[in-house]
Design a protein around this motif. Structure first.
Motif, short mmCIF file in Angstrom:
data_model
loop_
_atom_site.label_atom_id
_atom_site.label_comp_id
_atom_site.label_asym_id
_atom_site.label_seq_id
_atom_site.Cartn_x
_atom_site.Cartn_y
_atom_site.Cartn_z
N THR A 122 -16.84 -7.93 1.84
CA THR A 122 -15.62 -7.76 2.62
C THR A 122 -14.58 -8.75 2.12
O THR A 122 -14.91 -9.84 1.61
CB THR A 122 -15.85 -7.99 4.13
N LEU A 123 -13.31 -8.36 2.25
CA LEU A 123 -12.23 -9.24 1.83
C LEU A 123 -11.04 -9.02 2.75
O LEU A 123 -10.56 -7.89 2.89
CB LEU A 123 -11.84 -8.97 0.37
N ASP A 124 -10.62 -10.09 3.40
CA ASP A 124 -9.50 -10.04 4.34
C ASP A 124 -8.29 -10.77 3.76
O ASP A 124 -8.42 -11.85 3.18
CB ASP A 124 -9.88 -10.71 5.67
N TYR A 125 -7.12 -10.16 3.96
CA TYR A 125 -5.86 -10.82 3.63
C TYR A 125 -5.22 -11.32 4.91
O TYR A 125 -5.16 -10.60 5.91
CB TYR A 125 -4.91 -9.85 2.93
N LYS A 126 -4.73 -12.55 4.87
CA LYS A 126 -4.06 -13.10 6.03
C LYS A 126 -2.63 -12.59 6.10
O LYS A 126 -1.89 -12.64 5.10
CB LYS A 126 -4.07 -14.63 5.98
N LEU A 127 -2.22 -12.10 7.26
CA LEU A 127 -0.88 -11.62 7.50
C LEU A 127 -0.14 -12.60 8.42
O LEU A 127 -0.69 -13.64 8.80
CB LEU A 127 -0.92 -10.23 8.12
N LYS A 128 1.05 -12.27 8.77
CA LYS A 128 1.83 -13.13 9.67
C LYS A 128 1.26 -13.11 11.09
O LYS A 128 0.58 -12.17 11.48
CB LYS A 128 3.28 -12.67 9.69
N ARG A 129 1.55 -14.15 11.81
CA ARG A 129 1.17 -14.27 13.22
C ARG A 129 -0.35 -14.21 13.44
O ARG A 129 -0.85 -13.68 14.43
CB ARG A 129 1.85 -13.19 14.06
N GLY A 130 -1.10 -14.75 12.47
CA GLY A 130 -2.53 -14.85 12.62
C GLY A 130 -3.31 -13.55 12.43
O GLY A 130 -4.53 -13.52 12.61
N LYS A 131 -2.62 -12.49 12.05
CA LYS A 131 -3.30 -11.20 11.86
C LYS A 131 -3.92 -11.14 10.46
O LYS A 131 -3.54 -11.87 9.55
CB LYS A 131 -2.33 -10.04 12.07
N THR A 132 -4.90 -10.24 10.30
CA THR A 132 -5.54 -10.04 9.00
C THR A 132 -5.60 -8.56 8.67
O THR A 132 -5.57 -7.71 9.56
CB THR A 132 -6.97 -10.61 8.97
N PHE A 133 -5.68 -8.30 7.38
CA PHE A 133 -5.88 -6.92 6.90
C PHE A 133 -7.15 -6.89 6.07
O PHE A 133 -7.30 -7.66 5.11
CB PHE A 133 -4.70 -6.46 6.04
N ARG A 134 -8.09 -6.04 6.44
CA ARG A 134 -9.37 -5.95 5.72
C ARG A 134 -9.22 -4.95 4.58
O ARG A 134 -9.18 -3.73 4.77
CB ARG A 134 -10.49 -5.55 6.68
N ALA A 135 -9.15 -5.47 3.35
CA ALA A 135 -8.97 -4.64 2.16
C ALA A 135 -10.29 -4.05 1.67
O ALA A 135 -10.31 -2.95 1.10
CB ALA A 135 -8.32 -5.45 1.05
N LEU A 136 -11.39 -4.79 1.85
CA LEU A 136 -12.72 -4.30 1.48
C LEU A 136 -13.61 -4.37 2.71
O LEU A 136 -13.65 -5.40 3.39
CB LEU A 136 -13.31 -5.14 0.34
N LYS A 137 -14.37 -3.30 2.96
CA LYS A 137 -15.12 -3.18 4.21
C LYS A 137 -16.61 -2.97 3.93
O LYS A 137 -17.16 -1.89 4.10
CB LYS A 137 -14.58 -2.00 5.02
N GLY A 138 -17.26 -4.01 3.45
CA GLY A 138 -18.69 -3.92 3.21
C GLY A 138 -19.05 -3.09 2.00
O GLY A 138 -19.93 -2.23 2.05
N VAL A 139 -18.39 -3.35 0.87
CA VAL A 139 -18.58 -2.56 -0.35
C VAL A 139 -19.81 -3.03 -1.10
O VAL A 139 -20.02 -4.23 -1.29
CB VAL A 139 -17.33 -2.67 -1.25
N SER A 140 -20.63 -2.09 -1.57
CA SER A 140 -21.79 -2.38 -2.41
C SER A 140 -21.72 -1.52 -3.67
O SER A 140 -21.41 -0.32 -3.58
CB SER A 140 -23.10 -2.11 -1.67
N LEU A 141 -22.01 -2.13 -4.81
CA LEU A 141 -21.87 -1.44 -6.09
C LEU A 141 -22.72 -2.14 -7.13
O LEU A 141 -22.75 -3.38 -7.17
CB LEU A 141 -20.40 -1.45 -6.52
N ASP A 142 -23.43 -1.38 -7.97
CA ASP A 142 -24.25 -1.95 -9.04
C ASP A 142 -23.84 -1.36 -10.38
O ASP A 142 -23.45 -0.19 -10.46
CB ASP A 142 -25.73 -1.65 -8.81
N ILE A 143 -23.94 -2.17 -11.42
CA ILE A 143 -23.71 -1.71 -12.79
C ILE A 143 -24.85 -2.22 -13.66
O ILE A 143 -25.15 -3.43 -13.68
CB ILE A 143 -22.37 -2.22 -13.35
#
Length: 281
Positions: free
Chosen positions: A12-33
């Motif tokens: 998971t990866l969250d970006y911090k926004l204004k006023r303490g809010k966050t945007f979740r750009a990645l939501k439990g991603v799993s991937l193998d190569i």
């Protein structure tokens, strides 16, 4: 040694926004190569695919989950570790001109990573010219500046720079989307040929399922930070299970006008069905 060269687990990866809010750009991603494998990561703009690539490169810091490279956790690797990893993990960006110093010869740009790693400058220059030959450009072009090349040639130069230190994994972030169709085909063939020759692995980020079908062994389809569908590249691009993947496939243009008309009608029908489903939810 891990059976996977790269293993992304529940990231998971969250970006911090204004006023303490966050945007979740990645939501439990799993991937193998696996070693020597090309895995396509496909989705529309804003789906999170480039964010995942940046997380693997260490350009973004994940909130949770893990990234393992050859069995070693590199999720929050230090700068020192990342510098050492540069030999094994490289990147080819979308804009080849933007990734090259306009005031430096292309030979110097290709040789620079080797010189930084301690290779003798004369030997680095020799390898740079040899690498240009491997991407089907004359070694004598090493003394030219980036503006003297076409877009397709500049992308070949970027590929040469990424591969000159013999990495084990290359993150390819929309590497052909800025090229015309004819040049795209030639560069994609080059990626395939170089993988056969070197055994390098690719994470191939794109919005085009046609590109995935041409170069990838497996594919993962992303939508709003989630992996929606994974599987064999030919199977997924021929008969996708998920409605979102079906819409992506229908949105991919084809050269034949009659087929394109059919595909356009399919895309409109899928879009209408998706809108109706959202309205009833």
């Amino acid at each position: 040694m891990s059976q996977h060269l790269l293993s992304v687990s529940d990231l998971t990866l969250d970006y911090k926004l204004k006023r303490g809010k966050t945007f979740r750009a990645l939501k439990g991603v799993s991937l193998d190569i696996a070693p020597g494998e090309c895995v396509g990561l496909v989705g529309e703009s804003g789906s999170g695919k480039s964010t995942l690539g940046k997380a693997v490169l260490g350009l973004e810091s994940p909130t949770s989950g893990s990234i393992d490279f050859d069995g070693t956790d590199i999720t929050h690797a230090s700068r020192r570790v990342r510098r050492a990893l540069a030999k094994d993990i490289q990147v080819v960006f979308q804009d080849p001109y933007g990734s090259l110093d306009p005031g430096v010869s292309v030979g110097t740009s290709i040789a620079e990573p080797m010189i930084v790693a301690g290779v003798d400058p004369k030997e680095a220059d020799r390898r740079a010219r040899e690498m240009l030959e491997r991407v089907l450009l004359p070694g004598s072009m090493a003394d030219r500046l980036p503006h003297e090349f076409s877009g397709g040639q500049r992308q070949r130069i970027a590929i040469a720079r990424a591969l000159v230190r013999k990495p084990r994994l290359v993150i390819c972030d929309e590497p052909v989307s800025a090229l015309d169709l004819t040049t795209q085909a030639a560069v994609l063939d080059l990626f395939v040929d170089l993988q056969r020759e070197t055994g390098v692995s690719y994470l191939f980020i794109t919005h085009d399922l046609g590109v995935v079908r041409r170069v990838c062994h497996r594919v993962a389809v992303m939508y709003h930070g989630d992996i929606m569908e994974t599987g064999d590249a030919v199977a997924v691009t021929s008969a996708p299970r998920e409605a979102y993947t079906q819409r992506l496939l229908a949105a991919s243009p084809v050269a034949d006008p009659a087929r394109q008309a059919v595909r356009r009608a399919e895309w409109l029908a899928l879009r209408a069905a998706g809108a109706a489903e959202l309205a009833s939810a």
